[in-house]
Design a protein around this motif. Structure first.
Motif, PDB file in Angstrom:
ATOM      1  N   ILE A  50       7.247   0.799  13.375  1.00  0.00           N
ATOM      2  CA  ILE A  50       6.080   0.650  12.501  1.00  0.00           C
ATOM      3  C   ILE A  50       5.738   2.020  11.928  1.00  0.00           C
ATOM      4  O   ILE A  50       5.612   3.002  12.666  1.00  0.00           O
ATOM      5  CB  ILE A  50       4.877   0.076  13.268  1.00  0.00           C
ATOM      6  CG1 ILE A  50       5.202  -1.341  13.756  1.00  0.00           C
ATOM      7  CG2 ILE A  50       3.631   0.066  12.389  1.00  0.00           C
ATOM      8  CD1 ILE A  50       4.128  -1.957  14.619  1.00  0.00           C
ATOM      9  N   LEU A  51       5.597   2.080  10.611  1.00  0.00           N
ATOM     10  CA  LEU A  51       5.218   3.306   9.904  1.00  0.00           C
ATOM     11  C   LEU A  51       3.714   3.267   9.659  1.00  0.00           C
ATOM     12  O   LEU A  51       3.182   2.268   9.178  1.00  0.00           O
ATOM     13  CB  LEU A  51       5.973   3.411   8.576  1.00  0.00           C
ATOM     14  CG  LEU A  51       5.530   4.532   7.630  1.00  0.00           C
ATOM     15  CD1 LEU A  51       5.834   5.894   8.234  1.00  0.00           C
ATOM     16  CD2 LEU A  51       6.216   4.385   6.281  1.00  0.00           C
ATOM     17  N   GLU A  52       3.025   4.369   9.993  1.00  0.00           N
ATOM     18  CA  GLU A  52       1.582   4.445   9.814  1.00  0.00           C
ATOM     19  C   GLU A  52       1.237   5.692   9.009  1.00  0.00           C
ATOM     20  O   GLU A  52       1.758   6.785   9.262  1.00  0.00           O
ATOM     21  CB  GLU A  52       0.861   4.477  11.165  1.00  0.00           C
ATOM     22  CG  GLU A  52       1.115   3.243  12.021  1.00  0.00           C
ATOM     23  CD  GLU A  52       0.176   3.158  13.211  1.00  0.00           C
ATOM     24  OE1 GLU A  52      -0.830   3.904  13.218  1.00  0.00           O
ATOM     25  OE2 GLU A  52       0.428   2.350  14.124  1.00  0.00           O
ATOM     26  N   ILE A  53       0.340   5.523   8.029  1.00  0.00           N
ATOM     27  CA  ILE A  53      -0.168   6.621   7.216  1.00  0.00           C
ATOM     28  C   ILE A  53      -1.692   6.588   7.321  1.00  0.00           C
ATOM     29  O   ILE A  53      -2.307   5.555   7.013  1.00  0.00           O
ATOM     30  CB  ILE A  53       0.277   6.498   5.746  1.00  0.00           C
ATOM     31  CG1 ILE A  53       1.798   6.450   5.649  1.00  0.00           C
ATOM     32  CG2 ILE A  53      -0.272   7.648   4.924  1.00  0.00           C
ATOM     33  CD1 ILE A  53       2.309   6.254   4.241  1.00  0.00           C
TER      34      ILE A  53
ATOM     35  N   TRP B 214      -0.566  -3.861   7.058  1.00  0.00           N
ATOM     36  CA  TRP B 214      -2.002  -3.951   7.348  1.00  0.00           C
ATOM     37  C   TRP B 214      -2.660  -2.671   6.875  1.00  0.00           C
ATOM     38  O   TRP B 214      -2.060  -1.594   6.916  1.00  0.00           O
ATOM     39  CB  TRP B 214      -2.233  -4.135   8.848  1.00  0.00           C
ATOM     40  CG  TRP B 214      -3.685  -4.182   9.239  1.00  0.00           C
ATOM     41  CD1 TRP B 214      -4.494  -5.268   9.316  1.00  0.00           C
ATOM     42  CD2 TRP B 214      -4.510  -3.061   9.625  1.00  0.00           C
ATOM     43  NE1 TRP B 214      -5.750  -4.930   9.706  1.00  0.00           N
ATOM     44  CE2 TRP B 214      -5.799  -3.569   9.904  1.00  0.00           C
ATOM     45  CE3 TRP B 214      -4.289  -1.699   9.748  1.00  0.00           C
ATOM     46  CZ2 TRP B 214      -6.849  -2.765  10.309  1.00  0.00           C
ATOM     47  CZ3 TRP B 214      -5.336  -0.881  10.139  1.00  0.00           C
ATOM     48  CH2 TRP B 214      -6.601  -1.397  10.421  1.00  0.00           C
ATOM     49  N   ASN B 215      -3.901  -2.755   6.390  1.00  0.00           N
ATOM     50  CA  ASN B 215      -4.659  -1.554   6.047  1.00  0.00           C
ATOM     51  C   ASN B 215      -6.109  -1.772   6.402  1.00  0.00           C
ATOM     52  O   ASN B 215      -6.629  -2.904   6.361  1.00  0.00           O
ATOM     53  CB  ASN B 215      -4.488  -1.192   4.561  1.00  0.00           C
ATOM     54  CG  ASN B 215      -5.055  -2.257   3.645  1.00  0.00           C
ATOM     55  OD1 ASN B 215      -6.254  -2.319   3.424  1.00  0.00           O
ATOM     56  ND2 ASN B 215      -4.185  -3.109   3.101  1.00  0.00           N
TER      57      ASN B 215
ATOM     58  N   CYS C 112      -6.277   3.762   7.277  1.00  0.00           N
ATOM     59  CA  CYS C 112      -4.909   3.622   7.783  1.00  0.00           C
ATOM     60  C   CYS C 112      -4.174   2.503   7.059  1.00  0.00           C
ATOM     61  O   CYS C 112      -4.756   1.451   6.759  1.00  0.00           O
ATOM     62  CB  CYS C 112      -4.931   3.343   9.287  1.00  0.00           C
ATOM     63  SG  CYS C 112      -3.291   3.157  10.025  1.00  0.00           S
ATOM     64  N   ARG C 113      -2.901   2.767   6.776  1.00  0.00           N
ATOM     65  CA  ARG C 113      -1.995   1.754   6.247  1.00  0.00           C
ATOM     66  C   ARG C 113      -0.805   1.643   7.181  1.00  0.00           C
ATOM     67  O   ARG C 113      -0.196   2.641   7.522  1.00  0.00           O
ATOM     68  CB  ARG C 113      -1.521   2.127   4.845  1.00  0.00           C
ATOM     69  CG  ARG C 113      -2.627   2.215   3.808  1.00  0.00           C
ATOM     70  CD  ARG C 113      -2.082   2.641   2.462  1.00  0.00           C
ATOM     71  NE  ARG C 113      -3.136   2.782   1.466  1.00  0.00           N
ATOM     72  CZ  ARG C 113      -2.942   3.247   0.233  1.00  0.00           C
ATOM     73  NH1 ARG C 113      -1.718   3.614  -0.151  1.00  0.00           N
ATOM     74  NH2 ARG C 113      -3.947   3.338  -0.612  1.00  0.00           N
ATOM     75  N   LYS C 114      -0.487   0.423   7.589  1.00  0.00           N
ATOM     76  CA  LYS C 114       0.626   0.178   8.501  1.00  0.00           C
ATOM     77  C   LYS C 114       1.635  -0.723   7.810  1.00  0.00           C
ATOM     78  O   LYS C 114       1.258  -1.632   7.073  1.00  0.00           O
ATOM     79  CB  LYS C 114       0.154  -0.487   9.802  1.00  0.00           C
ATOM     80  CG  LYS C 114      -0.867   0.306  10.603  1.00  0.00           C
ATOM     81  CD  LYS C 114      -1.338  -0.516  11.807  1.00  0.00           C
ATOM     82  CE  LYS C 114      -2.407   0.211  12.602  1.00  0.00           C
ATOM     83  NZ  LYS C 114      -1.860   1.297  13.389  1.00  0.00           N
TER      84      LYS C 114
END
Length: 795
Positions: free
Chosen positions: A521-524, A492-493, A510-512
């Motif tokens: 879950i990795l989040e940037i 998801w972004n 945000c990009r998930k």
């Protein structure tokens, strides 16, 4: 006089000279003199010594003599201590009464008469000594009386108490063997057999298989007058047999004649059961040893056993023998690897481990557990092996360490994986974006330096906590929609609103993504707060500029008919056909018309930035705009290619020019959300005639391009391709500003080699080339020289 008979005399005075004089006066008494220079010091001496007399000054700082005496009388230990007050001033009767109430026994005035002071102190010291002697004598008499009484009481009940207190069954019989007394333990176990007292009544509770044998042994011992001992079961009152060890000894008088027998029976059922249990345990132990030996042979973990504390004899299982490269069953040693030619060495942090540092030897000598000992095993002609070692001592019956057992696990692959993970973690720490990992419940597992810089929380403050509760995250469309997208698509972004540690609100792009395995879950996240504010400010500026331009156009158009109306009123004001009343109304209309003209002129002045242009560098202006877009360009992987062949110095208004270039560059960056190339080109006009003198500014991108049907409407007001995010006035205003300078703006959007290329080119005439220079060009791939597909010229 011996030291222990000396009386302790406490002298309390804040003047050292007086204390010395008292010491000189009382010295001949031979008592123990103790000095105190304050009430606090006196209290300390009272607590540590048995004081016979206190010689006390009335007047002392902080706590005077009366207060000190009151404090002493409050303690039970000092209520009878003699206190002699010494005063250098005249004391009234009230002072004396106060002193006696405080516990004083006498008063001495200064100057002190030595003989009188010695006599009084000597009397109280002797009285104290005599009191102690009487107390000691009284205690000694009381002790003797008590001891004698206790001896008589013990002499009377000693035997009965002893017999009833022992854990055995006890009994007494006369010289013929008739039992006349049992202890309480007998009745607790056997029950009441008082009717059988004259005979050996306890024979009724003997096991039938042992009764005759026991009777014969008892008779034999009684006839010989010798001690008797035997083992047999007795029946309890609960109806069960228990094994007892029974003994009986004869008691003789002064003529060595047996007057009675004293016997005991000790319950040894537990010992017999324990022996049986030990036999069973020994059998099971042998089975367990055999099982352990089999486990050791197949266990994949290397195991070594040091048979002594010096590590001279060490045995290893098959797994460890294979690691060391030795034959199974070979005896090892800490000081020497093994017999034969195969050698190995152990290192820790690059330093060779000798015998005293070996974990087995450490555990064996210290008697302590040694765990998590990482080392490197180096073998001849083989790759090194990383081991995780641990060792635990084992002890003898006295609790002394007699050896140790160690476990060695091959962690080479784990070490390699850790190095790889560490390298990747270092790369994550270098990232400027906030990167964190959370589980499916939102609990934070990882937090990089970029996240610390963006949100303000350190790792130890947020790890293990629900991160989105801490950040107060607001999800577009609700959190459930984000979770549904992650479940269905795995990623998801979008933009999120969050709160930093200092309470500031930030907007992040945000990009998930769901981690492989689906357990995390990795989040940037990238901070776009400033970018959104800039875009919002740009939109507001565009709206204000559009409103100002519309107002300026309207004011300009109104200004022409107003001029005609003003001239008409000027002619009408003095026209002869008007009477006084008509002239009055004409004058009122002219005054209101002047107000309208003034408002129109103010509106035109508001739209204009300044009355006088200033020197503006186009290249410097472009660099300022690029600084605003740098973070977004880095995040979107946009490559910048600047080609400044001229500084482009012109006379103009920097605010409106900045608006033009900010609009064009912002549009180019927004057109490349997946990355691309942005080229800025500033160069002088290749034709140096009077009418062609000027500079060209080219802004090209490899973004989404412009659809052909949109090209003809691009410079129309309120036309936009950005849905609700745009006002549709940016290019319209930009064209108006360029036309104000007598310049032109043109564009073209084409598709080349599978990618779209859009280029806007601005021409500004009348450039000042006196300060122009040609800087070094940045190397990049050519985007091509697009030809304008749309053009707008200035008047």
């Amino acid at each position: 006089m011996i030291d222990q008979d000396q009386a302790n005399i406490l002298m309390v005075d804040d003047q050292p000279g007086k204390l010395l004089s008292y010491e000189a006066i009382l010295g001949p008494l031979g008592e123990n003199l103790i000095k105190a220079r304050s009430a606090r010091e006196a209290l300390d001496q009272l607590l540590h010594h048995d004081i016979a007399v206190v010689l006390m000054d009335v007047s002392m700082p902080e706590i005077d003599g009366f207060e000190l005496a009151d404090m002493m009388r409050q303690h039970p230990r000092f209520q009878k201590t003699a206190i002699i007050f010494i005063s250098a001033v005249h004391l009234t009767d009230m002072d004396r009464i106060k002193g006696y109430k405080s516990g004083a026994v006498d008063y001495i005035s200064v100057p002190v008469v030595p003989e009188l002071l010695r006599a009084k102190v000597g009397v109280f010291s002797e009285l104290h000594r005599k009191s102690h002697q009487l107390e000691r004598l009284n205690c000694e008499l009381e002790r003797r009386v008590k001891d004698r009484t206790e001896q008589l009481r013990e002499s009377e009940e000693q035997f009965r108490t002893l017999a009833n207190s022992i854990p055995q069954l006890a009994w007494m019989a006369d010289a013929d063997g008739a039992i006349f007394w049992y202890n309480q333990r007998w009745y607790d176990f056997i029950g009441d057999l008082s009717e059988d007292m004259p005979v050996w009544g306890w024979q009724k509770v003997q096991h039938p298989d042992h009764r005759e044998r026991v009777i014969r042994q008892v008779e034999l011992s009684r006839n010989k007058g010798e001690a008797w001992e035997d083992t047999f079961p007795l029946l309890s009152k609960e109806g069960r047999y228990c094994w007892f060890l029974s003994r009986a000894v004869p008691i003789r008088d002064s003529q060595a004649k047996i007057v009675r027998w004293f016997g005991t029976s000790t319950d040894i059922s537990a010992q017999i059961a324990a022996k049986d249990e030990i036999r069973n345990l020994n059998g099971k132990l042998q089975e367990r040893v055999a099982e352990l030996e089999a486990i050791m042979r197949v266990l994949p973990v290397g195991v070594a056993v040091a048979q002594d504390t010096d590590g001279c004899v060490i045995t290893a299982n098959v797994a460890l023998s294979n690691l060391l490269g030795v034959s199974p069953g070979a005896t090892l040693s800490v000081d020497r690897n093994m017999p034969g030619d195969v050698l190995f060495e152990m290192y820790r942090d690059g330093v060779r481990i000798d015998g005293k540092d070996h974990p087995l030897l450490r555990a064996a000598r210290s008697g302590e557990y040694w765990g998590s000992f990482e080392c490197e095993l180096r073998r001849a002609d083989k790759d090194p092996v990383h081991l995780l070692a641990s060792a635990s001592p084992f002890f003898d019956q006295e609790g002394n360490a007699r050896g140790a057992v160690g476990a060695f696990i091959d962690v080479s692959s784990k070490r390699h994986l850790e190095d790889l993970l560490r390298e990747r973690a270092d790369l994550l720490e270098l990232a400027t974006e906030a990167i964190f990992v959370r589980d499916l419940n939102g609990i934070l597992k990882y937090w990089n330096a970029g996240a610390e810089a963006l949100y303000g929380w350190q790792r130890d403050q947020v790890l293990g906590k629900p991160i989105h509760q801490i950040l107060q995250t607001k999800f577009p469309g609700g959190e459930r929609s984000v979770q549904r997208a992650l479940r269905e698509m795995g990623k998801w972004n979008g933009d999120l609103e969050q709160v930093t540690q200092d309470g500031s609100k930030v907007i992040v792009a945000c990009r998930k993504a769901v981690k492989a395995g689906g357990n995390a879950i990795l989040e940037i996240s990238r901070d776009i707060t400033a970018q959104l504010k800039t875009e919002d400010a740009l939109r507001k500026t565009e709206r204000l500029a559009a409103m100002g331009r519309v107002a300026g156009i309207i004011a300009h158009e109104i200004n022409n008919p107003l001029e005609a109306i003003t001239n008409t009123f000027y002619l009408l004001r003095d026209h002869p056909s008007l009477d006084e009343e008509a002239r009055y109304y004409a004058q009122l209309g002219e005054e209101e018309l002047r107000r309208v003209c003034h408002i129109t002129q103010q509106t035109l002045g508001f739209y204009r930035e300044s009355r006088h242009p200033i020197e503006v560098s186009i290249s410097a202006l472009l660099d300022e705009i690029l600084e605003l877009q740098t973070r977004r360009m880095d995040f979107d992987n946009i490559v910048l290619d600047k080609r400044y062949r001229s500084r482009g110095i012109i006379q103009g208004f920097p605010v409106e020019l900045k608006q033009v270039f900010l609009n064009l560059i912002g549009n180019a960056v927004q057109a490349m959300p997946e990355g691309g190339k942005l080229r800025l080109h500033v160069f002088e006009s290749p034709i140096r005639t009077k009418h062609h003198r000027g500079i060209f500014i080219s802004i090209c991108d490899t973004g989404t391009g412009i659809h052909p049907e949109h090209a003809k409407h691009l410079f129309e007001p309120f036309f936009t391709t950005k849905s609700t995010k745009g006002t549709g006035l940016g290019l319209w205003i930009s064209r108006g500003i360029i036309q104000k300078y007598g310049g032109s703006i043109r564009f073209r959007s084409v598709a080349l080699s599978g990618r779209n290329i859009t280029c806007f080119q601005i021409h500004l005439p009348e450039a000042d080339f006196r300060n122009s220079e040609t800087p070094d060009l940045l190397s990049s791939d050519e985007l091509g020289a697009p030809i304008a597909a749309g053009v707008s010229h200035g008047r």
